[in-house]
Design a protein around this motif. Structure first.
Motif, PDB file in Angstrom:
ATOM      1  N   ILE A 180      39.083  41.131  63.120  1.00 22.70           N
ATOM      2  CA  ILE A 180      39.036  40.867  61.675  1.00 22.70           C
ATOM      3  C   ILE A 180      40.291  40.129  61.218  1.00 22.70           C
ATOM      4  O   ILE A 180      40.220  39.173  60.427  1.00 22.70           O
ATOM      5  CB  ILE A 180      38.849  42.180  60.893  1.00 22.70           C
ATOM      6  CG1 ILE A 180      37.439  42.739  61.153  1.00 22.70           C
ATOM      7  CG2 ILE A 180      39.068  41.964  59.397  1.00 22.70           C
ATOM      8  CD1 ILE A 180      37.174  44.082  60.541  1.00 22.70           C
ATOM      9  N   ASP A 181      41.453  40.538  61.734  1.00 19.35           N
ATOM     10  CA  ASP A 181      42.711  39.877  61.358  1.00 19.35           C
ATOM     11  C   ASP A 181      42.758  38.437  61.846  1.00 19.35           C
ATOM     12  O   ASP A 181      43.485  37.612  61.278  1.00 19.35           O
ATOM     13  CB  ASP A 181      43.900  40.645  61.938  1.00 19.35           C
ATOM     14  CG  ASP A 181      44.115  42.002  61.274  1.00 19.35           C
ATOM     15  OD1 ASP A 181      43.533  42.227  60.191  1.00 19.35           O
ATOM     16  OD2 ASP A 181      44.858  42.831  61.833  1.00 19.35           O
ATOM     17  N   GLN A 182      41.991  38.129  62.897  1.00 20.57           N
ATOM     18  CA  GLN A 182      41.996  36.786  63.471  1.00 20.57           C
ATOM     19  C   GLN A 182      41.241  35.789  62.587  1.00 20.57           C
ATOM     20  O   GLN A 182      41.447  34.581  62.701  1.00 20.57           O
ATOM     21  CB  GLN A 182      41.357  36.829  64.872  1.00 20.57           C
ATOM     22  CG  GLN A 182      41.531  35.576  65.690  1.00 20.57           C
ATOM     23  CD  GLN A 182      42.967  35.329  66.116  1.00 20.57           C
ATOM     24  OE1 GLN A 182      43.764  36.253  66.178  1.00 20.57           O
ATOM     25  NE2 GLN A 182      43.310  34.081  66.378  1.00 20.57           N
ATOM     26  N   ILE A 183      40.379  36.295  61.717  1.00 24.98           N
ATOM     27  CA  ILE A 183      39.559  35.418  60.862  1.00 24.98           C
ATOM     28  C   ILE A 183      40.332  35.078  59.598  1.00 24.98           C
ATOM     29  O   ILE A 183      40.580  35.934  58.745  1.00 24.98           O
ATOM     30  CB  ILE A 183      38.222  36.102  60.510  1.00 24.98           C
ATOM     31  CG1 ILE A 183      37.509  36.561  61.783  1.00 24.98           C
ATOM     32  CG2 ILE A 183      37.342  35.154  59.703  1.00 24.98           C
ATOM     33  CD1 ILE A 183      37.291  35.470  62.812  1.00 24.98           C
ATOM     34  N   ASN A 184      40.720  33.818  59.474  1.00 25.69           N
ATOM     35  CA  ASN A 184      41.525  33.376  58.326  1.00 25.69           C
ATOM     36  C   ASN A 184      40.874  32.192  57.622  1.00 25.69           C
ATOM     37  O   ASN A 184      41.462  31.118  57.492  1.00 25.69           O
ATOM     38  CB  ASN A 184      42.941  32.998  58.793  1.00 25.69           C
ATOM     39  CG  ASN A 184      43.701  34.167  59.364  1.00 25.69           C
ATOM     40  OD1 ASN A 184      43.902  35.169  58.681  1.00 25.69           O
ATOM     41  ND2 ASN A 184      44.117  34.065  60.619  1.00 25.69           N
ATOM     42  N   ILE A 185      39.658  32.400  57.181  1.00 21.25           N
ATOM     43  CA  ILE A 185      38.936  31.358  56.448  1.00 21.25           C
ATOM     44  C   ILE A 185      39.235  31.476  54.959  1.00 21.25           C
ATOM     45  O   ILE A 185      39.182  32.571  54.384  1.00 21.25           O
ATOM     46  CB  ILE A 185      37.417  31.485  56.684  1.00 21.25           C
ATOM     47  CG1 ILE A 185      37.100  31.284  58.165  1.00 21.25           C
ATOM     48  CG2 ILE A 185      36.651  30.466  55.852  1.00 21.25           C
ATOM     49  CD1 ILE A 185      35.639  31.416  58.503  1.00 21.25           C
ATOM     50  N   ASP A 186      39.570  30.352  54.326  1.00 27.16           N
ATOM     51  CA  ASP A 186      39.932  30.380  52.906  1.00 27.16           C
ATOM     52  C   ASP A 186      38.764  30.787  52.019  1.00 27.16           C
ATOM     53  O   ASP A 186      38.931  31.495  51.030  1.00 27.16           O
ATOM     54  CB  ASP A 186      40.445  28.997  52.463  1.00 27.16           C
ATOM     55  CG  ASP A 186      41.790  28.665  53.080  1.00 27.16           C
ATOM     56  OD1 ASP A 186      42.528  29.604  53.429  1.00 27.16           O
ATOM     57  OD2 ASP A 186      42.098  27.462  53.220  1.00 27.16           O
ATOM     58  N   ASN A 187      37.573  30.316  52.383  1.00 26.54           N
ATOM     59  CA  ASN A 187      36.396  30.616  51.569  1.00 26.54           C
ATOM     60  C   ASN A 187      36.035  32.099  51.699  1.00 26.54           C
ATOM     61  O   ASN A 187      35.750  32.593  52.782  1.00 26.54           O
ATOM     62  CB  ASN A 187      35.225  29.744  52.032  1.00 26.54           C
ATOM     63  CG  ASN A 187      34.015  29.889  51.136  1.00 26.54           C
ATOM     64  OD1 ASN A 187      33.374  30.925  51.126  1.00 26.54           O
ATOM     65  ND2 ASN A 187      33.705  28.844  50.392  1.00 26.54           N
ATOM     66  N   PHE A 227      32.487  33.035  53.195  1.00 32.03           N
ATOM     67  CA  PHE A 227      32.394  32.830  54.641  1.00 32.03           C
ATOM     68  C   PHE A 227      33.181  33.908  55.390  1.00 32.03           C
ATOM     69  O   PHE A 227      32.741  34.407  56.424  1.00 32.03           O
ATOM     70  CB  PHE A 227      32.913  31.447  55.029  1.00 32.03           C
ATOM     71  CG  PHE A 227      32.018  30.314  54.591  1.00 32.03           C
ATOM     72  CD1 PHE A 227      30.655  30.500  54.390  1.00 32.03           C
ATOM     73  CD2 PHE A 227      32.544  29.045  54.385  1.00 32.03           C
ATOM     74  CE1 PHE A 227      29.830  29.461  54.002  1.00 32.03           C
ATOM     75  CE2 PHE A 227      31.725  27.991  53.993  1.00 32.03           C
ATOM     76  CZ  PHE A 227      30.367  28.203  53.796  1.00 32.03           C
ATOM     77  N   LYS A 228      34.359  34.244  54.857  1.00 33.02           N
ATOM     78  CA  LYS A 228      35.176  35.296  55.471  1.00 33.02           C
ATOM     79  C   LYS A 228      34.411  36.616  55.476  1.00 33.02           C
ATOM     80  O   LYS A 228      34.367  37.335  56.491  1.00 33.02           O
ATOM     81  CB  LYS A 228      36.473  35.460  54.690  1.00 33.02           C
ATOM     82  CG  LYS A 228      37.358  36.659  55.105  1.00 33.02           C
ATOM     83  CD  LYS A 228      38.041  36.411  56.430  1.00 33.02           C
ATOM     84  CE  LYS A 228      39.182  37.401  56.697  1.00 33.02           C
ATOM     85  NZ  LYS A 228      38.773  38.769  56.914  1.00 33.02           N
ATOM     86  N   LYS A 229      33.768  36.930  54.375  1.00 30.33           N
ATOM     87  CA  LYS A 229      32.998  38.170  54.285  1.00 30.33           C
ATOM     88  C   LYS A 229      31.816  38.133  55.242  1.00 30.33           C
ATOM     89  O   LYS A 229      31.464  39.141  55.865  1.00 30.33           O
ATOM     90  CB  LYS A 229      32.511  38.398  52.857  1.00 30.33           C
ATOM     91  CG  LYS A 229      31.804  39.735  52.661  1.00 30.33           C
ATOM     92  CD  LYS A 229      31.411  39.961  51.208  1.00 30.33           C
ATOM     93  CE  LYS A 229      30.698  41.309  51.059  1.00 30.33           C
ATOM     94  NZ  LYS A 229      30.279  41.537  49.645  1.00 30.33           N
ATOM     95  N   GLY A 230      31.172  36.967  55.373  1.00 32.92           N
ATOM     96  CA  GLY A 230      30.031  36.844  56.271  1.00 32.92           C
ATOM     97  C   GLY A 230      30.412  37.141  57.710  1.00 32.92           C
ATOM     98  O   GLY A 230      29.703  37.868  58.413  1.00 32.92           O
ATOM     99  N   ILE A 231      31.566  36.600  58.156  1.00 37.10           N
ATOM    100  CA  ILE A 231      32.010  36.857  59.527  1.00 37.10           C
ATOM    101  C   ILE A 231      32.497  38.294  59.673  1.00 37.10           C
ATOM    102  O   ILE A 231      32.254  38.934  60.698  1.00 37.10           O
ATOM    103  CB  ILE A 231      33.109  35.854  59.934  1.00 37.10           C
ATOM    104  CG1 ILE A 231      32.509  34.455  60.029  1.00 37.10           C
ATOM    105  CG2 ILE A 231      33.723  36.255  61.278  1.00 37.10           C
ATOM    106  CD1 ILE A 231      33.488  33.384  60.473  1.00 37.10           C
TER     107      ILE A 231
END
Length: 321
Positions: A24-31, A34-38
């Protein structure tokens, strides 16, 4: 995440929870959407079998860098999720484990980009923890094997002459390669000897084969709630072990005629299901699964004595009960 399997192994459960946090910490999408989806994809990521396999085999050796092992486990799960996202796009699937897929939620184009993003995060983690260039090459070669397996299966679509060898060539890549990578990477990072690393690869291969065979069998089980249509593989022209074995019997001509139809209706699918059962194709595929699991257990018995060994045997027994 489903941690029910790991409750009796609290140390491993803790490591898997740490692994999930790294993902979870690896996912750094601004949107934000999209962040919630991943994040939702990660949180719904089944039992994390591949990560557990890596963490267990990391116990074979003298290294004890738990953070490195957990980063490696996180990378394995991330690449697995990336492949699932792309599979869902190709299959135009709306659901995975009863949850909405990324392509259903955001559209196919965005889902492809998100799957690609997950691939980049896999490589970022890999570069972070890999001890040397040969280790990088080892992991990348297994990623190539996955793609080779998928391509081999794609080329085998609608092929009524598909052999058992062709089937295993495909699943050795598209499914088993990631299990092999998980087990062997754990052993390598843990500092295991060469013989143990070789056993880890063989165990990972057998376990991956068993997972795929079981998944293929579920397509012929009308009582199993997979969230996908019954005989979906057959409808898509993917002929797995039950079909391959049935085509080797006296029912070959009748079954081939059905499979070569431009479009299969419910009556056709019912006839195919019946042929698979009465020909013995389904029973033979189930026996192949049993044989594969037995071979896996024999290999586990060959491992050096460790705390991980009985855990591996228990996991296999529970997963395939």
């Amino acid at each position: 995440m489903d941690y029910s399997l790991w409750k009796q192994f609290p140390t491993l459960e803790t490591k898997l929870k740490n692994t999930q946090k790294i993902m979870i910490d690896q996912i750094n999408i601004d949107n934000r959407k999209f962040k919630k989806g991943i994040d939702n994809l990660i949180n719904g990521n089944g039992k994390m079998i591949r990560a557990a396999l890596l963490l267990l085999f990391s116990e074979y050796g003298n290294n004890n860098d738990e953070l490195t092992f957990e980063k490696a486990a996180a990378s394995i799960e991330i690449i697995h999720l990336a492949s699932l996202v792309h599979d869902d796009v190709i299959d135009e699937s709306d659901l995975r484990r009863t949850a909405e897929t990324l392509n259903k939620r955001f559209g196919q184009r965005e889902a492809i980009y998100l799957g690609d993003y997950l691939f980049t995060q896999y490589f970022k983690l890999l570069i972070d923890y890999a001890p040397n260039k040969s280790n990088l090459t080892f992991s990348i070669d297994h990623m190539q094997a996955i793609l080779d397996g998928e391509l081999h299966q794609s080329l085998s679509k609608n092929d009524v002459k598909r052999s058992v060898a062709d089937y295993f060539k495909a699943i050795n890549g598209k499914t088993s390669a990631l299990f092999v990578n998980s087990a062997a990477e754990g052993a390598v990072l843990g500092g295991a000897d060469g013989e143990t690393i070789k056993l880890a690869e063989q165990i990972g291969s057998k376990l991956g084969d068993a997972f795929q065979i079981r998944d293929d069998l579920l397509d012929f089980n009308p009582t199993y709630e997979t969230g996908k249509p019954e005989l979906e593989d057959v409808t898509e022209g993917i002929y797995t072990l039950p079909i391959i074995y049935a085509l080797q019997t006296n029912y070959k001509k009748e079954l081939t005629k059905l499979l070569k139809k431009d479009q299969l209706d419910l009556a056709d699918l019912s006839k195919i299901q019946n042929i698979i059962e009465i020909s013995g194709g389904l029973a033979k595929a189930k026996q192949t699964l049993t044989d594969t699991l037995n071979e896996c257990l024999v290999l586990i018995d060959s491992l050096p004595t460790s705390d991980a060994k009985p855990v591996l045997k228990t996991i296999v027994a529970k997963l395939f009960k």
